[in-house]
Design a protein around this motif. Structure first.
Motif, PDB file in Angstrom:
ATOM      1  N   GLU A 450       0.844  -1.180   0.000  1.00 15.70           N
ATOM      2  CA  GLU A 450       0.000   0.000   0.000  1.00 15.70           C
ATOM      3  C   GLU A 450       0.883   1.236   0.000  1.00 15.70           C
ATOM      4  O   GLU A 450       1.886   1.296   0.703  1.00 15.70           O
ATOM      5  CB  GLU A 450      -0.929   0.027   1.219  1.00 15.70           C
ATOM      6  N   HIS A 451       0.493   2.215  -0.805  1.00 19.62           N
ATOM      7  CA  HIS A 451       1.254   3.460  -0.882  1.00 19.62           C
ATOM      8  C   HIS A 451       0.260   4.582  -1.095  1.00 19.62           C
ATOM      9  O   HIS A 451      -0.455   4.624  -2.102  1.00 19.62           O
ATOM     10  CB  HIS A 451       2.256   3.387  -2.042  1.00 19.62           C
ATOM     11  N   LYS A 452       0.163   5.488  -0.127  1.00 24.13           N
ATOM     12  CA  LYS A 452      -0.734   6.626  -0.209  1.00 24.13           C
ATOM     13  C   LYS A 452       0.083   7.916  -0.148  1.00 24.13           C
ATOM     14  O   LYS A 452       1.068   7.996   0.603  1.00 24.13           O
ATOM     15  CB  LYS A 452      -1.754   6.611   0.930  1.00 24.13           C
ATOM     16  N   VAL A 453      -0.354   8.918  -0.900  1.00 22.55           N
ATOM     17  CA  VAL A 453       0.366  10.190  -0.992  1.00 22.55           C
ATOM     18  C   VAL A 453      -0.607  11.338  -0.821  1.00 22.55           C
ATOM     19  O   VAL A 453      -1.736  11.300  -1.326  1.00 22.55           O
ATOM     20  CB  VAL A 453       1.086  10.328  -2.357  1.00 22.55           C
ATOM     21  N   MET A 454      -0.166  12.375  -0.109  1.00 23.33           N
ATOM     22  CA  MET A 454      -0.858  13.655  -0.075  1.00 23.33           C
ATOM     23  C   MET A 454       0.127  14.719  -0.538  1.00 23.33           C
ATOM     24  O   MET A 454       1.273  14.740  -0.101  1.00 23.33           O
ATOM     25  CB  MET A 454      -1.361  13.984   1.334  1.00 23.33           C
ATOM     26  N   GLY A 455      -0.335  15.617  -1.401  1.00 22.12           N
ATOM     27  CA  GLY A 455       0.526  16.696  -1.849  1.00 22.12           C
ATOM     28  C   GLY A 455       1.222  16.386  -3.150  1.00 22.12           C
ATOM     29  O   GLY A 455       0.775  15.566  -3.948  1.00 22.12           O
ATOM     30  N   GLY A 456       2.352  17.069  -3.358  1.00 22.14           N
ATOM     31  CA  GLY A 456       3.107  16.931  -4.582  1.00 22.14           C
ATOM     32  C   GLY A 456       3.195  18.213  -5.380  1.00 22.14           C
ATOM     33  O   GLY A 456       3.913  18.298  -6.370  1.00 22.14           O
ATOM     34  N   ASP A 457       2.463  19.227  -4.930  1.00 15.94           N
ATOM     35  CA  ASP A 457       2.460  20.505  -5.652  1.00 15.94           C
ATOM     36  C   ASP A 457       2.293  21.624  -4.630  1.00 15.94           C
ATOM     37  O   ASP A 457       1.230  21.816  -4.059  1.00 15.94           O
ATOM     38  CB  ASP A 457       1.304  20.530  -6.654  1.00 15.94           C
ATOM     39  N   ALA A 458       3.371  22.386  -4.390  1.00 13.77           N
ATOM     40  CA  ALA A 458       3.348  23.450  -3.378  1.00 13.77           C
ATOM     41  C   ALA A 458       2.370  24.558  -3.718  1.00 13.77           C
ATOM     42  O   ALA A 458       1.976  25.329  -2.838  1.00 13.77           O
ATOM     43  CB  ALA A 458       4.749  24.024  -3.187  1.00 13.77           C
ATOM     44  N   SER A 459       1.950  24.648  -4.991  1.00 15.79           N
ATOM     45  CA  SER A 459       0.960  25.672  -5.340  1.00 15.79           C
ATOM     46  C   SER A 459      -0.387  25.386  -4.692  1.00 15.79           C
ATOM     47  O   SER A 459      -1.248  26.263  -4.608  1.00 15.79           O
ATOM     48  CB  SER A 459       0.797  25.767  -6.859  1.00 15.79           C
ATOM     49  N   GLU A 460      -0.585  24.150  -4.219  1.00 14.95           N
ATOM     50  CA  GLU A 460      -1.819  23.770  -3.522  1.00 14.95           C
ATOM     51  C   GLU A 460      -1.685  23.875  -2.005  1.00 14.95           C
ATOM     52  O   GLU A 460      -2.565  23.433  -1.277  1.00 14.95           O
ATOM     53  CB  GLU A 460      -2.214  22.344  -3.885  1.00 14.95           C
ATOM     54  N   ALA A 461      -0.611  24.473  -1.529  1.00 20.48           N
ATOM     55  CA  ALA A 461      -0.325  24.504  -0.086  1.00 20.48           C
ATOM     56  C   ALA A 461      -1.482  25.052   0.731  1.00 20.48           C
ATOM     57  O   ALA A 461      -1.761  24.582   1.831  1.00 20.48           O
ATOM     58  CB  ALA A 461       0.940  25.321   0.195  1.00 20.48           C
ATOM     59  N   ARG A 462      -2.168  26.072   0.213  1.00 23.10           N
ATOM     60  CA  ARG A 462      -3.225  26.728   0.975  1.00 23.10           C
ATOM     61  C   ARG A 462      -4.615  26.165   0.669  1.00 23.10           C
ATOM     62  O   ARG A 462      -5.617  26.678   1.152  1.00 23.10           O
ATOM     63  CB  ARG A 462      -3.239  28.229   0.689  1.00 23.10           C
ATOM     64  N   GLU A 463      -4.683  25.102  -0.131  1.00 27.31           N
ATOM     65  CA  GLU A 463      -5.975  24.500  -0.443  1.00 27.31           C
ATOM     66  C   GLU A 463      -6.468  23.681   0.747  1.00 27.31           C
ATOM     67  O   GLU A 463      -5.697  22.964   1.392  1.00 27.31           O
ATOM     68  CB  GLU A 463      -5.868  23.602  -1.678  1.00 27.31           C
ATOM     69  N   ALA A 464      -7.774  23.778   1.026  1.00 29.07           N
ATOM     70  CA  ALA A 464      -8.351  23.134   2.215  1.00 29.07           C
ATOM     71  C   ALA A 464      -9.613  22.367   1.838  1.00 29.07           C
ATOM     72  O   ALA A 464     -10.223  22.591   0.783  1.00 29.07           O
ATOM     73  CB  ALA A 464      -8.679  24.188   3.269  1.00 29.07           C
ATOM     74  N   ASN A 465     -10.023  21.462   2.727  1.00 28.96           N
ATOM     75  CA  ASN A 465     -11.308  20.792   2.605  1.00 28.96           C
ATOM     76  C   ASN A 465     -12.373  21.634   3.303  1.00 28.96           C
ATOM     77  O   ASN A 465     -12.168  22.087   4.429  1.00 28.96           O
ATOM     78  CB  ASN A 465     -11.268  19.395   3.222  1.00 28.96           C
ATOM     79  N   THR A 466     -13.483  21.821   2.655  1.00 30.73           N
ATOM     80  CA  THR A 466     -14.574  22.617   3.207  1.00 30.73           C
ATOM     81  C   THR A 466     -15.869  21.834   3.103  1.00 30.73           C
ATOM     82  O   THR A 466     -15.915  20.762   2.487  1.00 30.73           O
ATOM     83  CB  THR A 466     -14.727  23.947   2.443  1.00 30.73           C
ATOM     84  N   CYS A 467     -16.932  22.376   3.679  1.00 20.23           N
ATOM     85  CA  CYS A 467     -18.245  21.730   3.588  1.00 20.23           C
ATOM     86  C   CYS A 467     -18.655  21.571   2.127  1.00 20.23           C
ATOM     87  O   CYS A 467     -19.217  20.551   1.738  1.00 20.23           O
ATOM     88  CB  CYS A 467     -19.281  22.544   4.354  1.00 20.23           C
ATOM     89  N   GLU A 468     -18.354  22.567   1.316  1.00 19.89           N
ATOM     90  CA  GLU A 468     -18.723  22.529  -0.094  1.00 19.89           C
ATOM     91  C   GLU A 468     -17.784  21.648  -0.917  1.00 19.89           C
ATOM     92  O   GLU A 468     -18.206  21.038  -1.909  1.00 19.89           O
ATOM     93  CB  GLU A 468     -18.724  23.946  -0.681  1.00 19.89           C
ATOM     94  N   GLN A 469     -16.504  21.580  -0.510  1.00 21.29           N
ATOM     95  CA  GLN A 469     -15.521  20.748  -1.199  1.00 21.29           C
ATOM     96  C   GLN A 469     -14.792  19.871  -0.172  1.00 21.29           C
ATOM     97  O   GLN A 469     -13.627  20.093   0.148  1.00 21.29           O
ATOM     98  CB  GLN A 469     -14.504  21.610  -1.940  1.00 21.29           C
ATOM     99  N   PRO A 470     -15.478  18.857   0.354  1.00 18.15           N
ATOM    100  CA  PRO A 470     -14.892  18.051   1.435  1.00 18.15           C
ATOM    101  C   PRO A 470     -13.748  17.149   0.986  1.00 18.15           C
ATOM    102  O   PRO A 470     -12.986  16.669   1.832  1.00 18.15           O
ATOM    103  CB  PRO A 470     -16.079  17.217   1.919  1.00 18.15           C
ATOM    104  N   ASN A 471     -13.606  16.922  -0.309  1.00 17.89           N
ATOM    105  CA  ASN A 471     -12.568  16.016  -0.802  1.00 17.89           C
ATOM    106  C   ASN A 471     -11.543  16.747  -1.672  1.00 17.89           C
ATOM    107  O   ASN A 471     -10.927  16.148  -2.554  1.00 17.89           O
ATOM    108  CB  ASN A 471     -13.216  14.879  -1.600  1.00 17.89           C
ATOM    109  N   ARG A 472     -11.350  18.026  -1.386  1.00 15.06           N
ATOM    110  CA  ARG A 472     -10.382  18.806  -2.177  1.00 15.06           C
ATOM    111  C   ARG A 472      -8.966  18.257  -2.000  1.00 15.06           C
ATOM    112  O   ARG A 472      -8.220  18.101  -2.964  1.00 15.06           O
ATOM    113  CB  ARG A 472     -10.441  20.277  -1.754  1.00 15.06           C
ATOM    114  N   ILE A 473      -8.574  17.983  -0.760  1.00 13.28           N
ATOM    115  CA  ILE A 473      -7.239  17.455  -0.471  1.00 13.28           C
ATOM    116  C   ILE A 473      -7.400  16.137   0.286  1.00 13.28           C
ATOM    117  O   ILE A 473      -7.747  16.123   1.478  1.00 13.28           O
ATOM    118  CB  ILE A 473      -6.408  18.443   0.374  1.00 13.28           C
TER     119      ILE A 473
END
Length: 505
Positions: A450-473
């Motif tokens: 098993e291999h899971k990754v989060m990230g890979g692009d620092a331009s997404e550093a400030r992206e968050a999960n919200t009620c409207e977009q719960p699966n953004r990151i």
């Protein structure tokens, strides 16, 4: 950029206490009311607890939870939260300037914890109260029957005692903001006597004495020395608290704060050793890092609000929208706890729902996982067993809070049955991938399952999960890592957190 590491099956740090992945929840903001408890919610069970939140909580496999505070506990009367709900008083909570309805008390919370499969770790009020109230609380919770407090519990519909074995002796008593703040020796004496009284109920009880509320306190680490000199032989843990932020928007300096945390743990470990030697004590005292998390996104505004608002019930407070950068940071901080698991036996993410939390809710609406939910989940699920020493050689950088910081951050845990190895890796570099070669010594037949990754692009550093977009990151399946020539080889993306599991023969 290239990094090398070496992991040997026989080079161990410590057996990890499962409670390293514990949590904390306080009567604060919408953590309880509107968080775990919302009787009018469509998913609420017969006890008023949100089943959608329970499902997310169960997914974390949390071993223990600290309750009911926090600053809240230093003026709390636990008796207000038992008996018929219609008879319970509404109180003003001075810590967070809000109203406490006491609709959730110890018996309701115990039911929630049972449903969630979590052991309770209770705190007693040593701010406005003392030994007698602590003794009564333990008797109410732990004694079977035949006494005033145990029979009172039974009259409230709880026949079997809870058998709570972890008790915190107050909260942040070093802090001048704390209701009932004390000097170190004064608090140490009270904690010593309270601990002796609490432990008189049963030999299995463990107690946590308050250490510094953070390592920037003027009294740190002298506070720990004086407190422990008063109570060392009668306590089991000393607590540490630390919150983190990146107001400067400097990711590398932010990540370097993990090194600062390591120094904090090392310093208090030295104080423990000193006091043990000075007192010729035979027992060991360990660290309970019972408050830690990222807290800065709304901190300044929240502070302004709670000092002026007019005593609302369960106001929105400290509801952080965690981003990718925070998730990578939390993954690295959990690595530090694994590396220091010989000292840190218990650690509690603060808090669990809505208030600086891995889980968020909307009143009457959905619940969702914030970005930090996932590294915490991976560590809790797969970071149990034996922590292994990981020797890392890679490029480094200097930051304001620490120098000579490695871009590659790795921890490794051998499962209890010895048949799998979990590797948690962070590439802190914002732009460059990390070519890794991790030598695996004594791990026959190792293969990635098993291999899971989060990230890979620092331009997404400030992206968050919200009620409207719960699966953004969220985590995704990783690629490009495999075992060749008895080594885990491949590439870690820049600005990323990875969890890799290897099956072993």
């Amino acid at each position: 950029m290239k990094g090398r590491a070496s992991i040997h099956r026989d080079f161990t740090v410590s057996q990890i206490d499962d409670r390293l992945y514990s949590a904390f929840i306080e009567h604060m903001g919408r953590a309880i009311y509107g968080g775990i408890y919302e009787p009018e919610h469509p998913t609420a069970n017969e006890h008023g607890f949100r089943k959608d939140v329970l499902e997310l909580v169960r997914g974390l496999n949390i071993p223990a939870i600290r309750y009911p505070g926090g600053n809240f506990v230093s003026a709390y009367k636990w008796e207000d939260g038992v008996g018929p709900k219609e008879d319970r008083p509404v109180r003003l909570d001075l810590a967070w300037r809000s109203k406490e309805t006491n609709q959730v008390g110890i018996n309701e919370f115990a039911k929630w914890a049972e449903d969630a499969g979590i052991e309770m770790m209770l705190a007693v009020n040593l701010g406005t109260r003392g030994i007698e109230e602590a003794r009564n609380f333990v008797e109410y919770c732990n004694h079977p029957s035949g006494t005033y407090w145990s029979d009172l519990r039974r009259s409230h519909g709880v026949e079997k005692p809870y058998g709570v074995n972890m008790w915190c002796l107050g909260n942040e008593m070093d802090g001048p903001w704390q209701i009932g703040h004390m000097e170190a020796k004064e608090y140490g004496r009270l904690a010593d006597e309270t601990s002796k009284a609490v432990k008189a109920f049963n030999r299995g009880i463990e107690t946590v004495v308050c250490g510094s509320s953070n390592d920037a306190m003027a009294t740190y680490p002298e506070w720990e020395r004086q407190v422990l000199e008063e109570c060392y032989e009668n306590v089991d843990y000393i607590s540490l608290h630390k919150y983190f932020g990146n107001n400067s928007r400097d990711s590398l300096n932010y990540f370097a704060k993990i090194e600062e945390t390591g120094r904090y743990i090392q310093a208090i470990g030295g104080v423990i050793d000193y006091v043990k030697a000075k007192k010729r004590a035979k027992n060991d005292v360990y660290i309970c890092f019972d408050e830690w998390n990222v807290w800065y996104h709304n901190r300044e505004q929240d502070s302004k609000n709670w000092h002026v608002w007019d005593w609302p019930e369960a106001p929105p407070l400290l509801e952080e929208d965690y981003n990718l950068e925070d998730a990578i940071f939390v993954g690295g901080l959990l690595n530090e706890f694994i590396r220091r698991s010989d000292r840190v036996r218990i650690a509690c993410i603060a808090q669990l729902v809505n208030v600086i939390a891995p889980i968020r809710t909307r009143t009457g609406g959905p619940a969702w996982a914030t970005t930090i939910y996932y590294p915490y989940q991976f560590a809790s699920l797969y970071g149990r067993g034996t922590a292994l020493n990981v020797a890392v050689d890679c490029p480094r950088y200097d930051a304001r809070v620490a120098q000579d910081v490695k871009y590659l951050d790795v921890s490794a845990v051998l499962a209890p049955d010895g048949r799998s190895l979990a590797v948690f890796a962070v590439n802190r570099h914002p732009e460059e991938p990390m070519e890794v070669d991790m030598a695996l010594h004594g791990f026959a037949g190792a293969r990635v399952i098993e291999h899971k990754v989060m990230g890979g692009d620092a331009s997404e550093a400030r992206e968050a999960n919200t009620c409207e977009q719960p699966n953004r990151i969220v985590p995704r399946d990783g690629s490009g890592l495999g075992v060749e020539d008895s080594a885990l080889q491949g590439t870690l993306p820049p600005f990323s957190y990875s969890m890799v599991r290897l099956a072993l023969d």
